[in-house]
Scaffold this motif. Structure first.
Motif, PDB file in Angstrom:
ATOM      1  N   THR A   1       0.823  -1.214   0.000  1.00 31.13           N
ATOM      2  CA  THR A   1       0.000   0.000   0.000  1.00 31.13           C
ATOM      3  C   THR A   1       0.850   1.255   0.000  1.00 31.13           C
ATOM      4  OG1 THR A   1      -0.113   0.086   2.423  1.00 31.13           O
ATOM      5  CG2 THR A   1      -1.846  -1.167   1.281  1.00 31.13           C
ATOM      6  N   GLY A   2       2.157   1.108   0.260  1.00 30.78           N
ATOM      7  CA  GLY A   2       3.052   2.262   0.241  1.00 30.78           C
ATOM      8  C   GLY A   2       3.054   3.053   1.531  1.00 30.78           C
ATOM      9  N   GLY A   3       2.426   2.525   2.579  1.00 29.47           N
ATOM     10  CA  GLY A   3       2.372   3.221   3.862  1.00 29.47           C
ATOM     11  C   GLY A   3       3.714   3.222   4.566  1.00 29.47           C
ATOM     12  N   SER A   4       3.807   4.025   5.613  1.00 32.37           N
ATOM     13  CA  SER A   4       5.034   4.107   6.410  1.00 32.37           C
ATOM     14  C   SER A   4       5.150   2.883   7.316  1.00 32.37           C
ATOM     15  CB  SER A   4       5.010   5.372   7.273  1.00 32.37           C
ATOM     16  OG  SER A   4       3.977   5.258   8.242  1.00 32.37           O
ATOM     17  N   ILE A   5       6.309   2.744   7.968  1.00 36.17           N
ATOM     18  CA  ILE A   5       6.519   1.656   8.929  1.00 36.17           C
ATOM     19  C   ILE A   5       5.442   1.733  10.012  1.00 36.17           C
ATOM     20  CG2 ILE A   5       8.073   0.732  10.701  1.00 36.17           C
ATOM     21  CD1 ILE A   5       9.208   0.194   7.968  1.00 36.17           C
ATOM     22  N   ALA A   6       5.158   2.965  10.474  1.00 32.54           N
ATOM     23  CA  ALA A   6       4.132   3.160  11.509  1.00 32.54           C
ATOM     24  C   ALA A   6       2.758   2.713  11.013  1.00 32.54           C
ATOM     25  CB  ALA A   6       4.100   4.625  11.937  1.00 32.54           C
ATOM     26  N   ASP A   7       2.444   3.024   9.748  1.00 30.47           N
ATOM     27  CA  ASP A   7       1.153   2.611   9.165  1.00 30.47           C
ATOM     28  C   ASP A   7       1.027   1.089   9.156  1.00 30.47           C
ATOM     29  OD1 ASP A   7       0.501   5.263   8.642  1.00 30.47           O
ATOM     30  OD2 ASP A   7       1.272   5.187   6.578  1.00 30.47           O
ATOM     31  N   ILE A   8       2.098   0.423   8.692  1.00 30.27           N
ATOM     32  CA  ILE A   8       2.093  -1.043   8.607  1.00 30.27           C
ATOM     33  C   ILE A   8       1.976  -1.644  10.010  1.00 30.27           C
ATOM     34  CG2 ILE A   8       3.441  -3.082   7.938  1.00 30.27           C
ATOM     35  CD1 ILE A   8       4.735  -1.250   5.752  1.00 30.27           C
ATOM     36  N   ALA A   9       2.730  -1.080  10.957  1.00 27.28           N
ATOM     37  CA  ALA A   9       2.697  -1.565  12.341  1.00 27.28           C
ATOM     38  C   ALA A   9       1.281  -1.451  12.911  1.00 27.28           C
ATOM     39  CB  ALA A   9       3.685  -0.776  13.200  1.00 27.28           C
ATOM     40  N   GLY A  10       0.625  -0.308  12.668  1.00 28.83           N
ATOM     41  CA  GLY A  10      -0.735  -0.106  13.152  1.00 28.83           C
ATOM     42  C   GLY A  10      -1.728  -1.067  12.511  1.00 28.83           C
ATOM     43  N   MET A  11      -1.553  -1.290  11.203  1.00 29.50           N
ATOM     44  CA  MET A  11      -2.456  -2.169  10.452  1.00 29.50           C
ATOM     45  C   MET A  11      -2.379  -3.611  10.959  1.00 29.50           C
ATOM     46  SD  MET A  11      -2.473  -2.661   6.272  1.00 29.50           S
ATOM     47  CE  MET A  11      -1.844  -1.000   6.054  1.00 29.50           C
ATOM     48  N   LEU A  12      -1.155  -4.047  11.304  1.00 29.99           N
ATOM     49  CA  LEU A  12      -0.947  -5.448  11.688  1.00 29.99           C
ATOM     50  C   LEU A  12      -0.824  -5.650  13.203  1.00 29.99           C
ATOM     51  CD1 LEU A  12       1.600  -6.485   8.903  1.00 29.99           C
ATOM     52  CD2 LEU A  12      -0.852  -6.924   8.970  1.00 29.99           C
ATOM     53  N   HIS A  13      -0.978  -4.555  13.972  1.00 27.54           N
ATOM     54  CA  HIS A  13      -0.884  -4.619  15.440  1.00 27.54           C
ATOM     55  C   HIS A  13       0.472  -5.162  15.885  1.00 27.54           C
ATOM     56  CE1 HIS A  13      -5.127  -3.722  15.261  1.00 27.54           C
ATOM     57  NE2 HIS A  13      -5.341  -4.820  14.563  1.00 27.54           N
TER      58      HIS A  13
END
Length: 201
Positions: free
Chosen positions: A154-166
């Motif tokens: 999706t091109g999100g940041s590390i923080a975005d990915i971390a939030g998405m996957l908990h």
């Protein structure tokens, strides 16, 4: 008569497959759907014997639909018919319970024969794809690395990915680093592209 369900998100392709296979004397197209999450309900409602499933569809993909179909209506066989003849897709489809896997440029007569064979409980696999799958072997990625790479598409940041996957940001970085190393990629976008091209995502 073999009762056939055709699932493809492209109306033109869906219509063409239905028209071609409907010409066969022993095949009756009983339902057409354009979304993966409509497959099970349509198969159950129409007592389908075989479901012809595209991989890339909205709702759920064809591989997930095959797994759901196996649980909900075990008598209905899933035959994956896709443009995307990727070895990783073949392995995942077979693990999900699909009985067959062929590419869309298969001649109509061969496709009809594949439907017949699958309805008889046989397995049908594109021979070129089967050879490629054996040569390539299994995905080198762990389940978590696969999840992280899929989210990275999706091109999100590390923080975005971390939030998405908990997950923690450090854990995401570690999984991405491992995935980049295992795929021989230059960066996470390249790793996601390589994994997707091999059908691992």
């Amino acid at each position: 008569m073999i009762r056939l369900l055709v699932a493809d998100d492209q109306a033109l392709v869906r219509g063409a497959l239905s028209a071609l296979l409907g010409l066969e004397p022993d095949i009756e197209v009983v339902a057409e759907v354009g979304r993966g999450d409509e497959v099970v309900a349509a198969a159950v409602a129409n007592s389908a014997d075989v479901a012809l499933l595209d991989i890339e569809m909205p709702g759920v993909d064809g591989i997930a639909a095959a797994a759901e179909l196996r649980r909900a209506l075990p008598t209905c066989r899933a035959l994956i018919v896709t443009t995307f003849g990727r070895p990783g897709y073949l392995k995942r489809a077979m693990q999900a319970g699909a009985s067959g896997f062929v590419v869309k440029d298969t001649p109509a007569a061969q496709l009809a024969d594949a439907v017949r064979r699958v309805s008889q409980g046989l397995r049908v696999v594109d021979p070129v794809l089967a050879a490629e799958s054996l040569a390539q072997g299994d995905s080198p990625l762990t389940e978590r690395e696969t999840d992280v790479l899929a989210a990275a598409q999706t091109g999100g940041s590390i923080a975005d990915i971390a939030g998405m996957l908990h997950l923690s940001e450090g854990t995401v970085r570690n999984h991405l680093s491992n995935a980049i190393g295992k795929t021989g990629a230059r960066n996470r976008a390249d790793a996601a592209r390589i994994a997707d091209a091999n059908g691992w995502l």
